[in-house]
Design an enzyme around this catalytic site. Structure first.
Site, PDB file in Angstrom:
ATOM      1  N   ASP A  24       3.223   7.601   3.439  1.00 34.17           N
ATOM      2  CA  ASP A  24       1.450   8.580   3.162  1.00 34.17           C
ATOM      3  C   ASP A  24       2.170   9.541   2.326  1.00 34.17           C
ATOM      4  OD1 ASP A  24      -0.680   9.447   3.278  1.00 34.17           O
ATOM      5  OD2 ASP A  24      -0.505   9.631   5.537  1.00 34.17           O
ATOM      6  N   ASN A  26      -0.962  11.816   1.446  1.00 35.16           N
ATOM      7  CA  ASN A  26      -2.223  12.620   1.269  1.00 35.16           C
ATOM      8  C   ASN A  26      -2.523  12.678   3.293  1.00 35.16           C
ATOM      9  OD1 ASN A  26      -3.590  10.339   2.218  1.00 35.16           O
ATOM     10  ND2 ASN A  26      -4.327   9.726   0.018  1.00 35.16           N
ATOM     11  N   ASP A  28      -3.450  11.175   5.628  1.00 33.40           N
ATOM     12  CA  ASP A  28      -4.589  10.547   5.708  1.00 33.40           C
ATOM     13  C   ASP A  28      -4.483   8.746   6.963  1.00 33.40           C
ATOM     14  OD1 ASP A  28      -3.948   8.117   4.006  1.00 33.40           O
ATOM     15  OD2 ASP A  28      -5.702   7.817   3.167  1.00 33.40           O
ATOM     16  N   ASP A  32      -0.243   5.329   0.650  1.00 39.87           N
ATOM     17  CA  ASP A  32       0.219   4.886  -1.127  1.00 39.87           C
ATOM     18  C   ASP A  32       0.621   4.513  -1.984  1.00 39.87           C
ATOM     19  OD1 ASP A  32       0.803   7.498  -1.211  1.00 39.87           O
ATOM     20  OD2 ASP A  32      -1.198   8.313   0.170  1.00 39.87           O
ATOM     21  N   ASP A 203      -0.625 -15.395  -3.645  1.00 40.31           N
ATOM     22  CA  ASP A 203      -0.952 -15.568  -2.014  1.00 40.31           C
ATOM     23  C   ASP A 203      -1.119 -17.250  -1.916  1.00 40.31           C
ATOM     24  OD1 ASP A 203      -0.894 -14.231   0.520  1.00 40.31           O
ATOM     25  OD2 ASP A 203      -3.025 -15.365   0.100  1.00 40.31           O
ATOM     26  N   GLU A 268       3.597 -18.488  -3.251  1.00 36.64           N
ATOM     27  CA  GLU A 268       4.103 -18.752  -2.003  1.00 36.64           C
ATOM     28  C   GLU A 268       3.365 -20.308  -1.308  1.00 36.64           C
ATOM     29  OE1 GLU A 268       2.050 -16.322   2.594  1.00 36.64           O
ATOM     30  OE2 GLU A 268       0.559 -17.130   1.043  1.00 36.64           O
TER      31      GLU A 268
END
Length: 546
Positions: A24, A26, A28, A32, A203, A268
């Site tokens: 992280d 930032n 929060d 990110d 996926d 996958e």
């Protein structure tokens, strides 16, 4: 970035990053793109070839990004397209390829396509999703279940029809029988290829097409089917997925990829059985997927017979048609393997090293999941800490996927493990903090140091990069196979238990430096608890059980 050969992915090692849980930047509490970019030096230091980013695209996050509402933009949780461009640039500077997850079988119900599709039965996108009338009694069109529980059909009051969803009700399935849907997906692929990505992880790649007659699936007449926790696992999904129409569309996808240099697709294959046959078909002949993987090595099974079966079954089906697998032991959907296989070892770190050596000795491409290089274990979570929908639905028999998705731990003593200055979206617990990067980075005896050593060894070994596999005839719990032949070949031997094992090699030999917990006594190789040895110049038939 220097030019690379088009088949760079053969034998490569890919490092999977789960963006919400990597770093992280930032404050929060969620990872990110800037955080990932700032930590790429760690990834590059391992000696891997590429990173795979789990979904980062615009999404309401009801399934943590696997419910996409805009396929051409970055979710604000993770940053911006400019942040993504900077990540690609930095990765390429470090010699890392970038692979992004693509979820094409279904979208979010908040995607503009679905909002238009559900608005009426005669709009331009009315046939972009799988719609069906109720039966004469008002019930669902057939007995297909959702992976996440309940029926795979959801009633929509606007159209007065059911729509298909193989996962959450908020994840409606796209209708790939509609050529316009196929064309749009191919256009999305080109959008990201033009932006510089080196490949896609696809996926649920065998879910794209369904049986247009909506026939019921037969029951899965196996022990796994009869004893399944989820109704989904009680069916043999011959009509709801892995349809023959999938293959021509995979060819269209490959044609799109081949417009670009040195790009690849890994799919996958979501299947509880016959996965190797599907993987072989989908990667054969160089005109569909570049490679594929299944969940077979992501199970609780930890035996010589199981690993031998997985590898042999794939190559028996695919060798003559140039098919290619991607093997992994952990990912964002399963219990971390050090915890999953804990009963087979008295020492988690010894098990972690053995798993690294075994995985990185397999013929094929390899995928490592973030934290695997630390010997990270599964996080035990209380019910009130869960956010994963299937974990909440099937608790406590199935605890979901949150336990393997908790944040990467960078600093053992820092609050939240150095992942964030704020309370993270999933907790960092002391058991996981104990495996932090800063505790292992300069320790030559750490699991992290061993991963770096084994990754470097794999890359320097022609046998491990390209040698054909031959299995030794050895009893449990010893797994043995050779990669390559003659003086350049490599014999790989693994004691998959905590009880010592002895093997005779028929000659004196010297295990390679990456071997652990083993010793030679004349012509006898002694493997201690979870010991393993890699030995040059010996064949699979040169080793016998004592």
């Amino acid at each position: 970035m220097a030019e690379t050969k088009s088949d760079w992915w053969r034998g490569a090692v890919i490092y999977q990053i789960y963006p919400r849980s990597f770093q992280d930047s930032n404050g929060d509490g969620m990872g990110d793109l800037k955080g990932i970019t700032g930590r790429l030096d760690h990834v590059a230091s391992l000696g891997v070839d590429a990173i795979w980013l789990s979904p980062i695209f615009t999404s309401p996050m009801e399934d943590m990004g696997y419910d996409v509402s805009d396929y051409r933009d970055i979710d604000p949780t993770f940053g911006t397209l400019e942040d993504f461009d900077r990540l690609i640039a930095r990765a390429h500077e470090l010699g890392l390829k970038v692979i992004v997850d693509q979820v094409y079988s279904h979208s979010s119900d908040r995607h503009p396509w679905f909002e238009e599709s559900r608005s009426s039965r005669d709009n331009p996108k009315a046939d972009w999703y799988v719609w069906a009338d109720a039966d004469e009694d008002g019930f669902v069109p057939n007995h297909w279940p959702s992976v996440f529980g309940g029926s795979a059909w959801q009633w929509d009051t606007r159209r007065r029809q059911y729509y298909l969803h193989n996962f959450l009700t908020s994840q409606p399935d796209l209708n790939f029988h509609n050529r316009a849907v196929q064309d749009e997906i191919l256009d999305i692929m080109e959008f990201w290829l033009d932006r510089g990505v080196d490949g896609f992880r696809l996926d649920t790649v065998n879910y794209y097409f369904h049986d247009t007659r909506l026939r019921n699936n037969p029951p899965l007449m196996t022990a796994a089917g009869r004893n399944a926790v989820r109704p989904y696992d009680m069916q043999d999904h011959v009509y709801s997925k892995t349809r023959p129409e999938n293959v021509p569309f995979l060819r269209r996808m490959r044609e799109t990829m081949d417009k670009y240099d040195a790009r690849m697709m890994v799919g996958e294959v979501g299947e509880s059985h016959k996965a190797n046959a599907i993987m072989a078909e989908y990667t054969a002949d160089g005109d569909k997927l570049h490679m594929a993987y299944s969940f077979e090595m992501l199970s609780d099974q930890f035996s010589a017979a199981h690993f031998r079966k997985c590898v042999k079954a794939f190559y028996d089906a695919a060798r003559d048609r140039n098919g290619w697998p991607c093997w992994s032991f952990s990912n964002h959907d399963v219990i971390r393997h050090v915890s999953r296989w804990a009963r087979h070892s008295d020492d988690p770190d010894a098990l972690a090293r053995q798993a690294a050596a075994l995985l990185l000795s397999l013929e094929g491409t390899i995928c490592l999941y973030q934290g695997e290089e630390l010997g990270q274990t599964e996080t035990e979570l209380a019910f009130e800490e869960l956010v994963d929908p299937p974990g909440i639905t099937f608790w406590p028999e199935y605890k979901g996927r949150d336990g393997c998705r908790t944040p990467m731990v960078w600093q053992a003593q820092a609050e939240h493990g150095g992942f964030s200055d704020a309370k993270p979206w999933l907790p960092v617990k002391p058991e996981q903090a104990a495996h932090a990067v800063d505790r292992q980075d300069d320790d030559p005896n750490s699991v992290l140091a061993y991963y770096r050593e084994m990754l470097a060894y794999r890359k320097s070994s022609d046998a491990l990069m390209s040698g054909v596999t031959s299995f030794a005839d050895l009893p449990e719990p010893v797994l043995g196979f050779a990669r390559g032949e003659g003086a350049d070949g490599l014999l790989c031997l693994f004691n998959l238990s905590s009880a010592p094992q002895a093997l005779t090699l028929g000659q004196k030999a010297t295990p390679e430096p990456v071997s652990r917990n083993c010793e030679m006594a004349g012509e006898i190789l002694k493997l201690g608890a979870n010991g393993f040895a890699l030995i040059k110049g010996l064949s699979a038939d040169s080793v016998k059980a004592e």
